[in-house]
Design a protein around this motif. Structure first.
Motif, PDB file in Angstrom:
ATOM      1  N   TRP A   1      -6.512   5.720  -6.572  1.00  0.00           N
ATOM      2  CA  TRP A   1      -6.800   4.960  -5.349  1.00  0.00           C
ATOM      3  C   TRP A   1      -8.289   5.028  -5.028  1.00  0.00           C
ATOM      4  O   TRP A   1      -8.928   6.075  -5.146  1.00  0.00           O
ATOM      5  CB  TRP A   1      -5.963   5.521  -4.194  1.00  0.00           C
TER       6      TRP A   1
ATOM      7  N   VAL B   1      -1.002  11.903  -4.120  1.00  0.00           N
ATOM      8  CA  VAL B   1      -0.419  11.117  -5.209  1.00  0.00           C
ATOM      9  C   VAL B   1      -1.244   9.862  -5.445  1.00  0.00           C
ATOM     10  O   VAL B   1      -1.551   9.487  -6.585  1.00  0.00           O
ATOM     11  CB  VAL B   1       1.047  10.760  -4.891  1.00  0.00           C
ATOM     12  N   ALA B   2      -1.650   9.200  -4.353  1.00  0.00           N
ATOM     13  CA  ALA B   2      -2.460   7.987  -4.476  1.00  0.00           C
ATOM     14  C   ALA B   2      -3.807   8.294  -5.116  1.00  0.00           C
ATOM     15  O   ALA B   2      -4.320   7.518  -5.938  1.00  0.00           O
ATOM     16  CB  ALA B   2      -2.648   7.354  -3.101  1.00  0.00           C
TER      17      ALA B   2
ATOM     18  N   ARG C   1      -4.465  10.698  -7.257  1.00  0.00           N
ATOM     19  CA  ARG C   1      -4.260  10.942  -8.693  1.00  0.00           C
ATOM     20  C   ARG C   1      -4.006   9.638  -9.448  1.00  0.00           C
ATOM     21  O   ARG C   1      -4.301   9.530 -10.640  1.00  0.00           O
ATOM     22  CB  ARG C   1      -3.096  11.920  -8.890  1.00  0.00           C
ATOM     23  N   ASP C   2      -3.464   8.659  -8.728  1.00  0.00           N
ATOM     24  CA  ASP C   2      -3.203   7.357  -9.348  1.00  0.00           C
ATOM     25  C   ASP C   2      -4.440   6.455  -9.358  1.00  0.00           C
ATOM     26  O   ASP C   2      -4.368   5.302  -9.794  1.00  0.00           O
ATOM     27  CB  ASP C   2      -2.064   6.639  -8.610  1.00  0.00           C
TER      28      ASP C   2
END
Length: 440
Positions: A248, A242-243, A245-246
């Motif tokens: 990071w 998730v990180a 895809r965000d």
């Protein structure tokens, strides 16, 4: 032309004048890089490759020490024309180019070397070359990529991945994505499905901005963990995805595994004013300081290696029979600063009658340079005591003796000889100027 023939060619009447003039300049100013460069070029033109390269190497060392790196670069290019397979000369050139900010030229040399299939005798030699070059070019990924190629060829896939981790920051800063991703695909493809390889490869894709490619590999790692029933760990791994895809910053965190990424994500976020940390694996790879004493020591070892090849060649091709060649070799050794070797050659050459005076004169000079002024004067006294000396020869030897006495601080003895020479031949050399103070 073999080694012995080339020595003989050097001492034809015209060539002897050229060699004598250049040698005299080097002897008078041994730390003058231009004089050594000219002598080196002359020797190369005469077919004296080993000797010429030695003089050019010494010239390059002196240019660099004097702060003229661009001139040293020009000399090194001359050297590589005559010895293109020298890895030592090539590394030296790449280091100087990088040091002068000519990174494009340095990288061009790296590419050239990498493209020569028969240059290295072993993979270890190739690895050693590129590892040293990587120190000279910390902001270029190229050396690391070539190391990766060798390691992958040796099926050391995990080690190859580590090299890509080291190359990633330089890849992003230089924009050399195609070459990096080519290696990354090759490493992942040769992993045989090994998750220990695919996991860092996934993070490397994300590190260079190709997040979806990375996530597709990391999904395979998570699926394998789910298959093993590691539910809790899989949950943490998906938080990392998730990180990613965000957006990071994998590269800034220097995280190339789920464990590392999880630790970095759970750590307190740095303040806005805090600059992004330098990735830990690369922190020690900052710009290399300007050429220091260790560089010079390495270059001196290169010069000594060239001299070793020269000495071996002499013993093989000349032996103890050709005294004229030994005399010429003594001159070469003296120019190189190998005084002990020069003394041996000149003593040997004195056995030939028509070389006796010349060899003795050079022997006296060499002994004087070693601090043996008594031995130097004794050699000249022996020459004057020998039968068959011409008046001109005796005058030259007397003058030489006076010069050595003066250098040794024995001015009274030198004065008497110079005054005697002035009375006999007032126009001889510089005796008028030397005795002016004595006569006034």
């Amino acid at each position: 032309m073999d080694f012995l023939d080339s020595f003989k060619k050097l001492f034809s009447s015209k060539d002897q004048e050229d060699r004598a003039s250049l040698s005299k300049k080097v002897q008078a100013a041994p730390n003058d890089p231009q004089a050594r460069q000219k002598l080196g070029i002359y020797l190369l033109r005469q077919g004296e490759v080993v000797e010429g390269l030695d003089q050019l190497a010494r010239s390059a060392v002196l240019y660099e020490k004097d702060g003229f790196a661009t001139k040293a670069i020009a000399v090194l290019r001359q050297m590589l024309k005559h010895d293109p397979g020298s890895n030592d000369f090539q590394k030296w050139l790449i280091r100087l180019l990088a040091q002068e900010g000519l990174s494009a030229d340095a990288q061009a040399e790296v590419r050239k070397v990498a493209g020569e299939s028969g240059r290295f005798s072993s993979d270890e030699q190739r690895l050693d070359f590129f590892r040293q070059v990587a120190e000279f070019l910390p902001r270029s990924p190229l050396p690391r990529l070539y190391i990766c190629d060798v390691l992958r060829g040796q099926r050391k896939v995990q080690e190859a991945v580590h090299e890509l981790e080291k190359a990633a920051p330089a890849t992003v800063s230089t924009g050399m994505y195609p070459e990096f991703t080519e290696r990354l695909r090759a490493v992942a493809g040769s992993s045989g499905g090994d998750l220990n390889v695919l996991e860092p490869c996934g993070f490397l894709w994300a590190a260079v901005g190709m997040t979806e490619e990375g996530i597709s590999l990391l999904e395979r790692v998570i699926e394998a963990a789910e298959h093993r029933g590691e539910g809790e760990r899989c949950a943490r791994m998906r938080e990392v995805l998730v990180a990613l895809r965000d957006g990071w910053d994998v590269l800034g965190a220097a995280a190339f595994s789920f464990t590392e990424a999880g630790e970095k994500l759970s750590a307190p976020a740095p303040g806005e004013e805090t600059p992004r940390a330098v990735p830990a694996p690369h922190a020690a790879e900052g710009p290399r300081e300007a050429s220091g004493e260790s560089d010079y020591q390495e270059e001196e070892s290169i010069v000594r290696s060239a001299l070793g090849r020269l000495q071996a060649k002499v013993q093989e091709e000349i032996g103890d029979t050709d005294l004229e060649a030994r005399y010429n070799l003594g001159i070469a050794y003296k120019e190189m600063g190998l005084l002990e070797e020069a003394v041996k050659e000149f003593r040997m050459a004195m056995g030939k009658p028509d070389l006796h005076v010349g060899a003795a004169s050079l022997l006296a000079d060499t002994l004087s340079e070693q601090g043996d002024d008594v031995g130097a004067v004794a050699i000249l006294d022996d020459v004057m005591a020998a039968e068959g000396r011409t008046e001109e020869e005796l005058r030259d030897v007397r003058y030489h003796k006076a010069v050595l006495l003066s250098r040794a601080g024995r001015e009274g003895e030198a004065r008497e000889i110079f005054l005697g020479l002035f009375r006999e031949a007032p126009g001889y050399r510089d005796v008028k100027a030397r005795t002016e103070g004595y006569r006034s």
